[in-house]
Design a protein around this motif. Sequence first.
Motif, PDB file in Angstrom:
ATOM      1  N   SER A  82     -11.192   9.043   0.519  1.00 38.87           N
ATOM      2  CA  SER A  82      -9.995   9.522   1.202  1.00 38.87           C
ATOM      3  C   SER A  82      -9.381   8.480   2.130  1.00 38.87           C
ATOM      4  O   SER A  82      -8.190   8.509   2.400  1.00 38.87           O
ATOM      5  CB  SER A  82     -10.311  10.791   1.998  1.00 38.87           C
ATOM      6  OG  SER A  82     -11.330  10.531   2.950  1.00 38.87           O
ATOM      7  N   ASP A  83     -10.191   7.553   2.640  1.00 41.21           N
ATOM      8  CA  ASP A  83      -9.688   6.587   3.607  1.00 41.21           C
ATOM      9  C   ASP A  83     -10.135   5.182   3.210  1.00 41.21           C
ATOM     10  O   ASP A  83     -11.077   4.637   3.778  1.00 41.21           O
ATOM     11  CB  ASP A  83     -10.207   6.948   5.004  1.00 41.21           C
ATOM     12  CG  ASP A  83      -9.569   6.117   6.095  1.00 41.21           C
ATOM     13  OD1 ASP A  83      -8.454   5.607   5.871  1.00 41.21           O
ATOM     14  OD2 ASP A  83     -10.190   5.967   7.163  1.00 41.21           O
ATOM     15  N   PRO A  84      -9.452   4.570   2.222  1.00 41.27           N
ATOM     16  CA  PRO A  84      -9.868   3.235   1.782  1.00 41.27           C
ATOM     17  C   PRO A  84      -9.649   2.204   2.885  1.00 41.27           C
ATOM     18  O   PRO A  84      -8.623   2.222   3.558  1.00 41.27           O
ATOM     19  CB  PRO A  84      -8.983   2.965   0.574  1.00 41.27           C
ATOM     20  CG  PRO A  84      -7.777   3.809   0.793  1.00 41.27           C
ATOM     21  CD  PRO A  84      -8.242   5.023   1.546  1.00 41.27           C
ATOM     22  N   GLU A  85     -10.625   1.322   3.060  1.00 40.56           N
ATOM     23  CA  GLU A  85     -10.568   0.379   4.176  1.00 40.56           C
ATOM     24  C   GLU A  85      -9.994  -0.989   3.799  1.00 40.56           C
ATOM     25  O   GLU A  85      -9.503  -1.703   4.666  1.00 40.56           O
ATOM     26  CB  GLU A  85     -11.960   0.212   4.773  1.00 40.56           C
ATOM     27  CG  GLU A  85     -12.470   1.493   5.397  1.00 40.56           C
ATOM     28  CD  GLU A  85     -13.832   1.337   6.035  1.00 40.56           C
ATOM     29  OE1 GLU A  85     -14.289   0.197   6.214  1.00 40.56           O
ATOM     30  OE2 GLU A  85     -14.437   2.371   6.346  1.00 40.56           O
ATOM     31  N   TRP A  86     -10.067  -1.380   2.538  1.00 42.86           N
ATOM     32  CA  TRP A  86      -9.551  -2.685   2.137  1.00 42.86           C
ATOM     33  C   TRP A  86      -8.043  -2.668   2.330  1.00 42.86           C
ATOM     34  O   TRP A  86      -7.368  -1.719   1.895  1.00 42.86           O
ATOM     35  CB  TRP A  86      -9.938  -2.917   0.681  1.00 42.86           C
ATOM     36  CG  TRP A  86      -9.794  -4.305   0.161  1.00 42.86           C
ATOM     37  CD1 TRP A  86      -9.563  -5.449   0.859  1.00 42.86           C
ATOM     38  CD2 TRP A  86      -9.897  -4.690  -1.212  1.00 42.86           C
ATOM     39  NE1 TRP A  86      -9.507  -6.530   0.010  1.00 42.86           N
ATOM     40  CE2 TRP A  86      -9.716  -6.084  -1.271  1.00 42.86           C
ATOM     41  CE3 TRP A  86     -10.119  -3.996  -2.392  1.00 42.86           C
ATOM     42  CZ2 TRP A  86      -9.755  -6.794  -2.467  1.00 42.86           C
ATOM     43  CZ3 TRP A  86     -10.166  -4.692  -3.581  1.00 42.86           C
ATOM     44  CH2 TRP A  86      -9.988  -6.091  -3.614  1.00 42.86           C
ATOM     45  N   ASN A  87      -7.490  -3.695   2.952  1.00 41.24           N
ATOM     46  CA  ASN A  87      -6.083  -3.638   3.348  1.00 41.24           C
ATOM     47  C   ASN A  87      -5.156  -3.369   2.165  1.00 41.24           C
ATOM     48  O   ASN A  87      -5.427  -3.761   1.052  1.00 41.24           O
ATOM     49  CB  ASN A  87      -5.665  -4.915   4.096  1.00 41.24           C
ATOM     50  CG  ASN A  87      -5.219  -6.036   3.184  1.00 41.24           C
ATOM     51  OD1 ASN A  87      -5.586  -6.103   2.036  1.00 41.24           O
ATOM     52  ND2 ASN A  87      -4.422  -6.919   3.716  1.00 41.24           N
ATOM     53  N   ASN A  88      -4.066  -2.660   2.463  1.00 42.24           N
ATOM     54  CA  ASN A  88      -3.013  -2.371   1.490  1.00 42.24           C
ATOM     55  C   ASN A  88      -3.519  -1.536   0.314  1.00 42.24           C
ATOM     56  O   ASN A  88      -3.126  -1.754  -0.826  1.00 42.24           O
ATOM     57  CB  ASN A  88      -2.368  -3.680   1.010  1.00 42.24           C
ATOM     58  CG  ASN A  88      -0.937  -3.482   0.565  1.00 42.24           C
ATOM     59  OD1 ASN A  88      -0.346  -2.439   0.785  1.00 42.24           O
ATOM     60  ND2 ASN A  88      -0.386  -4.495  -0.075  1.00 42.24           N
ATOM     61  N   SER A  89      -4.434  -0.589   0.599  1.00 41.58           N
ATOM     62  CA  SER A  89      -5.025   0.260  -0.444  1.00 41.58           C
ATOM     63  C   SER A  89      -4.486   1.682  -0.366  1.00 41.58           C
ATOM     64  O   SER A  89      -4.249   2.203   0.729  1.00 41.58           O
ATOM     65  CB  SER A  89      -6.546   0.291  -0.302  1.00 41.58           C
ATOM     66  OG  SER A  89      -7.104  -0.965  -0.551  1.00 41.58           O
ATOM     67  N   HIS A  90      -4.333   2.281  -1.546  1.00 35.35           N
ATOM     68  CA  HIS A  90      -3.795   3.636  -1.658  1.00 35.35           C
ATOM     69  C   HIS A  90      -4.625   4.411  -2.677  1.00 35.35           C
ATOM     70  O   HIS A  90      -5.028   3.851  -3.696  1.00 35.35           O
ATOM     71  CB  HIS A  90      -2.337   3.590  -2.120  1.00 35.35           C
ATOM     72  CG  HIS A  90      -1.522   2.603  -1.355  1.00 35.35           C
ATOM     73  ND1 HIS A  90      -0.971   2.875  -0.125  1.00 35.35           N
ATOM     74  CD2 HIS A  90      -1.193   1.317  -1.630  1.00 35.35           C
ATOM     75  CE1 HIS A  90      -0.328   1.801   0.322  1.00 35.35           C
ATOM     76  NE2 HIS A  90      -0.445   0.841  -0.576  1.00 35.35           N
ATOM     77  N   VAL A  91      -4.846   5.693  -2.415  1.00 35.56           N
ATOM     78  CA  VAL A  91      -5.651   6.534  -3.306  1.00 35.56           C
ATOM     79  C   VAL A  91      -4.744   7.297  -4.264  1.00 35.56           C
ATOM     80  O   VAL A  91      -3.703   7.825  -3.867  1.00 35.56           O
ATOM     81  CB  VAL A  91      -6.519   7.524  -2.495  1.00 35.56           C
ATOM     82  CG1 VAL A  91      -7.284   8.465  -3.418  1.00 35.56           C
ATOM     83  CG2 VAL A  91      -7.486   6.767  -1.589  1.00 35.56           C
ATOM     84  N   ILE A  92      -5.150   7.329  -5.533  1.00 40.15           N
ATOM     85  CA  ILE A  92      -4.468   8.114  -6.572  1.00 40.15           C
ATOM     86  C   ILE A  92      -5.397   9.238  -6.990  1.00 40.15           C
ATOM     87  O   ILE A  92      -6.573   9.009  -7.285  1.00 40.15           O
ATOM     88  CB  ILE A  92      -4.133   7.235  -7.796  1.00 40.15           C
ATOM     89  CG1 ILE A  92      -3.068   6.207  -7.431  1.00 40.15           C
ATOM     90  CG2 ILE A  92      -3.686   8.096  -8.980  1.00 40.15           C
ATOM     91  CD1 ILE A  92      -2.779   5.210  -8.539  1.00 40.15           C
ATOM     92  N   ASP A  93      -4.882  10.438  -7.031  1.00 42.76           N
ATOM     93  CA  ASP A  93      -5.655  11.598  -7.476  1.00 42.76           C
ATOM     94  C   ASP A  93      -5.901  11.475  -8.980  1.00 42.76           C
ATOM     95  O   ASP A  93      -4.969  11.228  -9.742  1.00 42.76           O
ATOM     96  CB  ASP A  93      -4.858  12.871  -7.188  1.00 42.76           C
ATOM     97  CG  ASP A  93      -5.627  14.132  -7.474  1.00 42.76           C
ATOM     98  OD1 ASP A  93      -6.263  14.240  -8.541  1.00 42.76           O
ATOM     99  OD2 ASP A  93      -5.591  15.039  -6.619  1.00 42.76           O
ATOM    100  N   PRO A  94      -7.158  11.646  -9.419  1.00 37.03           N
ATOM    101  CA  PRO A  94      -7.456  11.497 -10.852  1.00 37.03           C
ATOM    102  C   PRO A  94      -6.725  12.495 -11.752  1.00 37.03           C
ATOM    103  O   PRO A  94      -6.562  12.235 -12.941  1.00 37.03           O
ATOM    104  CB  PRO A  94      -8.972  11.690 -10.945  1.00 37.03           C
ATOM    105  CG  PRO A  94      -9.469  11.958  -9.589  1.00 37.03           C
ATOM    106  CD  PRO A  94      -8.342  11.899  -8.618  1.00 37.03           C
ATOM    107  N   SER A  95      -6.249  13.590 -11.196  1.00 34.60           N
ATOM    108  CA  SER A  95      -5.526  14.563 -12.022  1.00 34.60           C
ATOM    109  C   SER A  95      -4.093  14.129 -12.305  1.00 34.60           C
ATOM    110  O   SER A  95      -3.399  14.748 -13.107  1.00 34.60           O
ATOM    111  CB  SER A  95      -5.524  15.940 -11.342  1.00 34.60           C
ATOM    112  OG  SER A  95      -4.743  15.897 -10.160  1.00 34.60           O
ATOM    113  N   ASP A  96      -3.648  13.038 -11.651  1.00 38.35           N
ATOM    114  CA  ASP A  96      -2.259  12.584 -11.793  1.00 38.35           C
ATOM    115  C   ASP A  96      -2.166  11.158 -12.318  1.00 38.35           C
ATOM    116  O   ASP A  96      -1.217  10.440 -12.009  1.00 38.35           O
ATOM    117  CB  ASP A  96      -1.545  12.694 -10.436  1.00 38.35           C
ATOM    118  CG  ASP A  96      -0.053  12.399 -10.537  1.00 38.35           C
ATOM    119  OD1 ASP A  96       0.565  12.741 -11.565  1.00 38.35           O
ATOM    120  OD2 ASP A  96       0.488  11.803  -9.587  1.00 38.35           O
ATOM    121  N   ILE A  97      -3.122  10.722 -13.122  1.00 39.57           N
ATOM    122  CA  ILE A  97      -3.117   9.326 -13.584  1.00 39.57           C
ATOM    123  C   ILE A  97      -1.831   8.970 -14.331  1.00 39.57           C
ATOM    124  O   ILE A  97      -1.177   7.988 -13.982  1.00 39.57           O
ATOM    125  CB  ILE A  97      -4.376   9.005 -14.411  1.00 39.57           C
ATOM    126  CG1 ILE A  97      -5.604   9.015 -13.497  1.00 39.57           C
ATOM    127  CG2 ILE A  97      -4.246   7.658 -15.113  1.00 39.57           C
ATOM    128  CD1 ILE A  97      -6.932   8.894 -14.221  1.00 39.57           C
TER     129      ILE A  97
END
Length: 193
Positions: A94-109
């Motif tokens: 939910s909270d990626p630490e590597w800079n400039n990172s964004h999470v994508i929900d696997p149900s919306d690939i």
Amino acid sequence: MRRLVVTQFVSLDGVMEDPGGSEGTPLGAWSFKFDRGDEGNQFKLDEVMAADALLLGRKTYEGFAEAWPSRKDEAGFADKFNGMEKHVVSGTLSDPEWNNSHVIDPSDIPGAVNRLKEGGDGDILVNGSNTLMQALMENDLVDEYRLMVFPVVLGQGKKLFQDGRPKTTLKLESSQPVGPDGVVVLTYVPARD
């Protein structure tokens, strides 16, 4: 519009699992037994410099996020890799630490990847991320495959093109031998009707 480019180290029998040894499998670090030479290193540098985003599965993302932020190199590879936007497909992160990172929900690939393709000019690179790659292939989202093929048969491990996949025809765009040990870079595009 950006292209989605799968870029992988693979064995002659199509295995892509743990080429660098960071996954701790018995296969680990098989790609390091071969010299890809200056040509192979330049190919990887050019590839990253032409990209402006990474798309990764959670396991690959976590391995990269642990290894890359502290790296430096004279060619600028590490700075570019660390600075580019990163998209990680995960239902648990939910909270990626590597800079400039964004999470994508696997149900919306499919939807997320199509939005990413519309959002810039440079390539979107997919490294590792076997589970994610299977979903990308199933949804016909891959625009190009860049395979650095190493002259070894591993006989086991996760394959890029897994058993049971539907027939897929690819068109060879280029082939380039690199280094002294028989490593070859093959570039394919899907042969869509």
